[in-house]
Motif scaffolding. Structure first.
Motif, PDB file in Angstrom:
ATOM      1  N   ASP A   1      12.065   1.297  11.207  1.00 33.74           N
ATOM      2  CA  ASP A   1      12.763   0.981   9.963  1.00 33.74           C
ATOM      3  C   ASP A   1      12.024   1.588   8.772  1.00 33.74           C
ATOM      4  OD1 ASP A   1      14.450  -0.583  11.470  1.00 33.74           O
ATOM      5  OD2 ASP A   1      13.309  -2.412  11.108  1.00 33.74           O
ATOM      6  N   PRO A   2      12.750   2.196   7.832  1.00 36.68           N
ATOM      7  CA  PRO A   2      12.084   2.615   6.591  1.00 36.68           C
ATOM      8  C   PRO A   2      11.618   1.383   5.830  1.00 36.68           C
ATOM      9  CG  PRO A   2      14.458   2.796   6.365  1.00 36.68           C
ATOM     10  CD  PRO A   2      14.199   2.463   7.805  1.00 36.68           C
ATOM     11  N   CYS A   3      10.379   1.395   5.372  1.00 34.97           N
ATOM     12  CA  CYS A   3       9.851   0.201   4.716  1.00 34.97           C
ATOM     13  C   CYS A   3       8.736   0.583   3.760  1.00 34.97           C
ATOM     14  CB  CYS A   3       9.344  -0.804   5.760  1.00 34.97           C
ATOM     15  SG  CYS A   3       7.991  -0.193   6.779  1.00 34.97           S
ATOM     16  N   GLY A   4       8.260  -0.399   3.006  1.00 29.40           N
ATOM     17  CA  GLY A   4       7.141  -0.180   2.101  1.00 29.40           C
ATOM     18  C   GLY A   4       7.433   0.732   0.941  1.00 29.40           C
ATOM     19  N   THR A   5       8.707   0.933   0.602  1.00 31.10           N
ATOM     20  CA  THR A   5       9.048   1.850  -0.479  1.00 31.10           C
ATOM     21  C   THR A   5       8.514   1.329  -1.813  1.00 31.10           C
ATOM     22  OG1 THR A   5      11.089   2.317   0.701  1.00 31.10           O
ATOM     23  CG2 THR A   5      10.909   3.157  -1.541  1.00 31.10           C
ATOM     24  N   ILE A   6       7.791   2.193  -2.529  1.00 31.91           N
ATOM     25  CA  ILE A   6       7.173   1.770  -3.788  1.00 31.91           C
ATOM     26  C   ILE A   6       6.967   2.997  -4.677  1.00 31.91           C
ATOM     27  CG2 ILE A   6       4.808   2.035  -2.912  1.00 31.91           C
ATOM     28  CD1 ILE A   6       4.071  -0.493  -4.513  1.00 31.91           C
ATOM     29  N   ARG A   7       7.005   2.793  -5.983  1.00 30.45           N
ATOM     30  CA  ARG A   7       6.643   3.848  -6.938  1.00 30.45           C
ATOM     31  C   ARG A   7       5.234   3.556  -7.426  1.00 30.45           C
ATOM     32  NH1 ARG A   7       8.593   7.931 -10.074  1.00 30.45           N
ATOM     33  NH2 ARG A   7       7.753   8.127 -12.181  1.00 30.45           N
ATOM     34  N   HIS A   8       4.343   4.538  -7.240  1.00 25.52           N
ATOM     35  CA  HIS A   8       2.945   4.314  -7.573  1.00 25.52           C
ATOM     36  C   HIS A   8       2.344   5.609  -8.109  1.00 25.52           C
ATOM     37  CE1 HIS A   8      -0.917   2.288  -7.383  1.00 25.52           C
ATOM     38  NE2 HIS A   8      -1.432   3.289  -6.697  1.00 25.52           N
ATOM     39  N   ASN A   9       1.684   5.525  -9.255  1.00 23.82           N
ATOM     40  CA  ASN A   9       1.078   6.698  -9.891  1.00 23.82           C
ATOM     41  C   ASN A   9       2.068   7.848 -10.050  1.00 23.82           C
ATOM     42  OD1 ASN A   9      -1.371   5.375 -10.104  1.00 23.82           O
ATOM     43  ND2 ASN A   9      -2.172   6.204  -8.187  1.00 23.82           N
TER      44      ASN A   9
ATOM     45  N   ASP B   1      -1.671  -4.266  -5.829  1.00 27.19           N
ATOM     46  CA  ASP B   1      -2.452  -5.447  -6.189  1.00 27.19           C
ATOM     47  C   ASP B   1      -3.125  -5.214  -7.542  1.00 27.19           C
ATOM     48  OD1 ASP B   1      -3.803  -7.816  -6.193  1.00 27.19           O
ATOM     49  OD2 ASP B   1      -5.192  -7.291  -4.565  1.00 27.19           O
ATOM     50  N   ARG B   2      -2.354  -5.344  -8.606  1.00 31.39           N
ATOM     51  CA  ARG B   2      -2.831  -4.982  -9.938  1.00 31.39           C
ATOM     52  C   ARG B   2      -3.948  -5.889 -10.447  1.00 31.39           C
ATOM     53  NH1 ARG B   2       0.545  -1.108 -10.789  1.00 31.39           N
ATOM     54  NH2 ARG B   2       2.768  -1.232 -10.231  1.00 31.39           N
ATOM     55  N   GLU B   3      -4.057  -7.096  -9.911  1.00 33.38           N
ATOM     56  CA  GLU B   3      -5.071  -8.044 -10.384  1.00 33.38           C
ATOM     57  C   GLU B   3      -6.224  -8.187  -9.393  1.00 33.38           C
ATOM     58  OE1 GLU B   3      -2.787 -11.536 -11.050  1.00 33.38           O
ATOM     59  OE2 GLU B   3      -1.532 -10.609 -12.601  1.00 33.38           O
ATOM     60  N   ASN B   4      -6.271  -7.321  -8.373  1.00 32.30           N
ATOM     61  CA  ASN B   4      -7.360  -7.337  -7.394  1.00 32.30           C
ATOM     62  C   ASN B   4      -7.488  -8.683  -6.691  1.00 32.30           C
ATOM     63  OD1 ASN B   4      -9.507  -6.321  -5.905  1.00 32.30           O
ATOM     64  ND2 ASN B   4     -11.034  -6.887  -7.446  1.00 32.30           N
ATOM     65  N   SER B   5      -6.374  -9.283  -6.353  1.00 31.23           N
ATOM     66  CA  SER B   5      -6.417 -10.597  -5.714  1.00 31.23           C
ATOM     67  C   SER B   5      -6.995 -10.534  -4.303  1.00 31.23           C
ATOM     68  CB  SER B   5      -5.006 -11.197  -5.667  1.00 31.23           C
ATOM     69  OG  SER B   5      -4.144 -10.408  -4.845  1.00 31.23           O
ATOM     70  N   ALA B   6      -6.861  -9.393  -3.629  1.00 29.12           N
ATOM     71  CA  ALA B   6      -7.363  -9.258  -2.258  1.00 29.12           C
ATOM     72  C   ALA B   6      -8.790  -8.721  -2.205  1.00 29.12           C
ATOM     73  CB  ALA B   6      -6.442  -8.349  -1.445  1.00 29.12           C
TER      74      ALA B   6
ATOM     75  N   GLY C   1      -9.919  -3.809  -5.128  1.00 32.55           N
ATOM     76  CA  GLY C   1      -9.876  -3.039  -6.360  1.00 32.55           C
ATOM     77  C   GLY C   1      -8.556  -3.204  -7.093  1.00 32.55           C
ATOM     78  N   GLU C   2      -8.606  -3.100  -8.408  1.00 34.46           N
ATOM     79  CA  GLU C   2      -7.393  -3.219  -9.215  1.00 34.46           C
ATOM     80  C   GLU C   2      -6.419  -2.101  -8.884  1.00 34.46           C
ATOM     81  OE1 GLU C   2      -8.253  -3.483 -13.341  1.00 34.46           O
ATOM     82  OE2 GLU C   2      -9.436  -5.320 -13.157  1.00 34.46           O
ATOM     83  N   ASP C   3      -5.172  -2.478  -8.705  1.00 36.50           N
ATOM     84  CA  ASP C   3      -4.075  -1.549  -8.439  1.00 36.50           C
ATOM     85  C   ASP C   3      -4.134  -0.939  -7.035  1.00 36.50           C
ATOM     86  OD1 ASP C   3      -1.686  -0.763  -9.622  1.00 36.50           O
ATOM     87  OD2 ASP C   3      -2.440   1.236 -10.061  1.00 36.50           O
ATOM     88  N   ALA C   4      -4.964  -1.491  -6.153  1.00 36.04           N
ATOM     89  CA  ALA C   4      -4.994  -1.008  -4.771  1.00 36.04           C
ATOM     90  C   ALA C   4      -3.671  -1.312  -4.087  1.00 36.04           C
ATOM     91  CB  ALA C   4      -6.141  -1.669  -4.004  1.00 36.04           C
TER      92      ALA C   4
ATOM     93  N   PHE D   1      -5.346  -1.923   3.683  1.00 38.34           N
ATOM     94  CA  PHE D   1      -5.544  -1.574   2.282  1.00 38.34           C
ATOM     95  C   PHE D   1      -5.789  -0.081   2.147  1.00 38.34           C
ATOM     96  CE2 PHE D   1      -9.513  -2.855   4.230  1.00 38.34           C
ATOM     97  CZ  PHE D   1     -10.414  -1.870   3.852  1.00 38.34           C
ATOM     98  N   SER D   2      -5.380   0.453   0.985  1.00 42.42           N
ATOM     99  CA  SER D   2      -5.502   1.885   0.738  1.00 42.42           C
ATOM    100  C   SER D   2      -6.401   2.153  -0.458  1.00 42.42           C
ATOM    101  CB  SER D   2      -4.122   2.492   0.471  1.00 42.42           C
ATOM    102  OG  SER D   2      -4.239   3.870   0.152  1.00 42.42           O
ATOM    103  N   HIS D   3      -7.302   3.137  -0.301  1.00 40.44           N
ATOM    104  CA  HIS D   3      -8.145   3.586  -1.403  1.00 40.44           C
ATOM    105  C   HIS D   3      -7.853   5.039  -1.769  1.00 40.44           C
ATOM    106  CE1 HIS D   3     -11.330   0.233  -0.636  1.00 40.44           C
ATOM    107  NE2 HIS D   3     -10.454  -0.119  -1.565  1.00 40.44           N
ATOM    108  N   ASP D   4      -6.760   5.579  -1.228  1.00 41.84           N
ATOM    109  CA  ASP D   4      -6.401   6.967  -1.557  1.00 41.84           C
ATOM    110  C   ASP D   4      -4.970   7.080  -2.069  1.00 41.84           C
ATOM    111  OD1 ASP D   4      -4.911   6.568   0.728  1.00 41.84           O
ATOM    112  OD2 ASP D   4      -5.994   8.022   1.955  1.00 41.84           O
TER     113      ASP D   4
END
Length: 247
Positions: free
Chosen positions: A39-47, A91-96, A99-102, A123-126
């Motif tokens: 299934d296509p999933c995780g669609t998001i606009r980022h940077n 995760d804009r507030e680094n709740s996990a 890092g902020e916005d991870a 989690f992604s750092h790239d």
């Protein structure tokens, strides 16, 4: 169906009026990897870019032209574990704590030996090109073989994350809450304005092919059931039903 900046985006095959199995029309916004995908999933606009997963990663600048980045975006999956459908959040507030916005992927882990389905995170750092499997997974496990397809949204009003996940055998959608995406308490939900008022209401849509005798509807067919949240009782009650078109 997946989420894009808080709004659902449907991708895949579409039917035109009078179409048959031989005349399916593919959406212009489709991605066609040369391999089997889920299934296509995780669609998001980022940077400034759109990203989608299968769980291979793909990117687009305009939702029309897609580039496949890799066919296995989640790294470090244990042997005998497969990644099923899920969602991705920023995760804009680094709740996990990554890092902020991870970007955090929340998905169903399938154990090939036991057939158990549970919910895991990575989690992604790239910037979403790849994800590292969290070594504390699964983050949500009820020891079921039919517990899958999490959608996670941010409830900013209460400072928490909300997960919707299907309990397929029970024909139910379960809700869980978390402050850090790792510890969860006990299928799409979104808020809409109430016409003629300044209020907004949570709405959940569930598709079913089950007999609908309780609704006095035709006993067969595919239906979309619409539920709205009654806040004072924290319960979703059915408000409408609509039969899906089968041209």
């Amino acid at each position: 169906m997946s989420f894009l900046a808080g709004r659902s985006v449907q991708t895949g095959l579409y039917l035109t009026a009078g179409s048959t199995a031989r005349s399916l029309v593919r959406s212009i916004t489709s991605l066609r990897p040369h391999r089997w995908i889920g299934d296509p999933c995780g669609t998001i606009r980022h940077n400034g870019r759109y990203q989608a997963y299968s769980w291979g990663a793909a990117q687009s600048d305009d939702l029309l032209h897609w580039t496949e980045i890799n066919d296995h975006a989640i790294k470090g999956l244990p042997k005998g574990t497969a990644a099923f459908t899920g969602s991705v959040v920023a995760d804009r507030e680094n709740s996990a704590g990554y890092g902020e916005d991870a970007l955090i992927a929340v998905f169903t882990s399938f154990d090939e030996a036991s057939k158990k389905q549970s919910q895991s995170i990575a989690f992604s750092h790239d910037g979403g090109l790849s994800y590292s499997f969290y070594d504390g997974n699964p983050v949500l496990d009820i020891w079921s073989t039919e517990f899958r397809d999490p959608t996670v949204i941010r409830d900013r009003e209460h400072g928490r994350w909300i997960m919707l996940v299907a309990k397929a055998l029970e024909k139910k959608v379960a809700f869980y809450g978390s402050t850090d995406l790792k510890h969860w308490e006990c299928p799409d939900m979104f808020r809409l304005p109430v016409e003629g008022t300044d209020r907004r209401k949570w709405v959940m849509v569930v598709s079913t092919a089950l007999p609908m005798r309780a609704w006095s509807l035709r006993p067969t067919g595919l239906w979309n059931l619409i539920f709205s949240l009654i806040s004072r009782r924290s319960r979703f009650l059915p408000t409408a039903a609509k039969e899906c078109s089968r041209s």
